[in-house]
Design a protein around this motif. Structure first.
Motif, PDB file in Angstrom:
ATOM      1  N   THR A 170      -8.154   4.505  -2.775  1.00  0.00           N
ATOM      2  CA  THR A 170      -9.027   4.368  -1.603  1.00  0.00           C
ATOM      3  C   THR A 170     -10.232   3.457  -1.821  1.00  0.00           C
ATOM      4  O   THR A 170     -11.032   3.292  -0.918  1.00  0.00           O
ATOM      5  CB  THR A 170      -9.544   5.762  -1.185  1.00  0.00           C
ATOM      6  OG1 THR A 170     -10.191   6.353  -2.325  1.00  0.00           O
ATOM      7  CG2 THR A 170      -8.411   6.659  -0.738  1.00  0.00           C
ATOM      8  N   ASP A 206      -3.163   8.192  -3.438  1.00  0.00           N
ATOM      9  CA  ASP A 206      -3.811   7.244  -2.534  1.00  0.00           C
ATOM     10  C   ASP A 206      -4.924   6.532  -3.272  1.00  0.00           C
ATOM     11  O   ASP A 206      -5.776   7.188  -3.880  1.00  0.00           O
ATOM     12  CB  ASP A 206      -4.425   7.997  -1.344  1.00  0.00           C
ATOM     13  CG  ASP A 206      -3.507   7.968  -0.141  1.00  0.00           C
ATOM     14  OD1 ASP A 206      -2.902   6.915   0.104  1.00  0.00           O
ATOM     15  OD2 ASP A 206      -3.400   9.002   0.538  1.00  0.00           O
ATOM     16  N   LYS A 212     -13.885  -1.857   4.519  1.00  0.00           N
ATOM     17  CA  LYS A 212     -13.739  -1.837   5.982  1.00  0.00           C
ATOM     18  C   LYS A 212     -15.033  -1.388   6.654  1.00  0.00           C
ATOM     19  O   LYS A 212     -15.248  -1.623   7.830  1.00  0.00           O
ATOM     20  CB  LYS A 212     -12.614  -0.868   6.380  1.00  0.00           C
ATOM     21  CG  LYS A 212     -11.249  -1.340   5.953  1.00  0.00           C
ATOM     22  CD  LYS A 212     -10.197  -0.323   6.372  1.00  0.00           C
ATOM     23  CE  LYS A 212      -8.907  -0.548   5.612  1.00  0.00           C
ATOM     24  NZ  LYS A 212      -8.173   0.691   5.382  1.00  0.00           N
ATOM     25  N   ASP A 224     -10.998   0.925   0.852  1.00  0.00           N
ATOM     26  CA  ASP A 224     -11.370   1.405   2.194  1.00  0.00           C
ATOM     27  C   ASP A 224     -12.849   1.150   2.464  1.00  0.00           C
ATOM     28  O   ASP A 224     -13.264   0.940   3.594  1.00  0.00           O
ATOM     29  CB  ASP A 224     -11.084   2.911   2.334  1.00  0.00           C
ATOM     30  CG  ASP A 224      -9.593   3.189   2.282  1.00  0.00           C
ATOM     31  OD1 ASP A 224      -8.816   2.210   2.359  1.00  0.00           O
ATOM     32  OD2 ASP A 224      -9.210   4.359   2.158  1.00  0.00           O
ATOM     33  N   LYS A 270       0.836  -1.205   0.000  1.00  0.00           N
ATOM     34  CA  LYS A 270       0.000   0.000   0.000  1.00  0.00           C
ATOM     35  C   LYS A 270       0.876   1.262   0.000  1.00  0.00           C
ATOM     36  O   LYS A 270       0.654   2.193  -0.774  1.00  0.00           O
ATOM     37  CB  LYS A 270      -0.926  -0.008   1.220  1.00  0.00           C
ATOM     38  CG  LYS A 270      -1.999   1.052   1.144  1.00  0.00           C
ATOM     39  CD  LYS A 270      -3.028   0.927   2.236  1.00  0.00           C
ATOM     40  CE  LYS A 270      -4.063   2.030   2.067  1.00  0.00           C
ATOM     41  NZ  LYS A 270      -5.010   2.102   3.156  1.00  0.00           N
TER      42      LYS A 270
END
Ligand SMILES: [Zn+2]
Length: 248
Positions: free
Chosen positions: A240, A238, A246, A243, A228
């Motif tokens: 994402t 980044d 999660k 994400d 990452k």
């Protein structure tokens, strides 16, 4: 009239007009290209199956003055299993996100296309853990793009039979535990033996063997910490999309 015959994977689809689509193809012959799919949203269109996100097809494209348009297409692999599963789809979207930034128009990148197709195959046809497929994709992708870290030994002293190994993001490779070497990067990340072997395998294995290993949850998390950050530092962005997983 000129035509282009190529295999390609749909990495983006945007509706336009009353019933048309503009798709982005990661094509075998020309890299990333955009093409108009006229009438592709009509219920009886012959282009429906071949203009869906992640469809891999044989295309015949008409080369217009400003843009390609799809003349005909034959589906080779639709990757249905991915499109119908939110978790797999999120991983595939992560791969495509990275590809979209790195692959240029009209520049063929057959090794990257093969890596993407193999990763999608693993994601859709096997029960291999998606997180491991993603880590393999990320690190091998960076290696193909010219950012392969030096992992055959210590990048400072060159010794290959090293046991206590750290990953240096600053030096782009492994560093051994000799004081003369560790002083080159005091922020290098210490790695377990399992993570060392996994990284060496992903960077250097033959393509056919790339996905043929397993990792414990602990080592997989460790590997994720490396890929990452390495991805972010090399591509200066980044990513994402994952994400989201999660939160569910
Ligand atoms: Zn060293």
């Amino acid at each position: 009239m000129s035509y282009l015959k190529t295999k390609g994977l749909i990495i983006r689809e945007v509706n336009t007009g009353e019933a048309d689509k503009i798709v982005t193809l990661f094509s075998r012959n020309r890299g990333r290209i955009s093409a108009l799919a006229k009438g592709a949203r009509r219920p009886r269109s012959k282009l429906i199956a071949g203009t869906q996100f992640l469809s891999y097809c044989d295309y015949v494209l008409f080369c217009g003055r400003d843009m390609y348009s799809i003349n005909s297409c034959e589906v080779v692999e639709p990757f249905y299993e991915i499109r119908n599963d939110m978790i797999r789809l999120t991983y595939a979207a992560h791969f495509v996100d990275i590809i979209n930034d790195a692959i240029q128009e009209n520049q063929p990148s057959p090794r990257v296309l093969q890596l993407l197709l193999n990763s999608l195959h693993m994601l859709s046809k096997t029960d291999k853990e998606p997180a491991l497929i993603a880590r393999i994709f990320e690190l091998r992708f960076l290696s193909i793009m010219g950012f392969a870290p030096f992992v055959r030994g210590c990048i400072i002293c060159g010794r290959e039979d090293i046991t206590d190994v750290s990953f240096s993001f600053r030096k782009c490779g492994f560093i051994c535990s000799n004081e003369a070497c560790t002083t080159n990067d005091s922020f290098a990340l210490e790695l377990s033996q399992g993570a060392v072997r996994a990284i060496q395998h992903i960077v250097h294995s033959k393509f056919d063997d790339l996905f043929s290993f397993k990792l414990s949850a602990q080592v997989l998390a460790e590997l994720g910490g490396v890929t990452k950050r390495y991805l972010r530092e090399r591509l200066e962005k980044d990513y994402t999309k994952l994400d989201f997983l999660k939160e569910i």
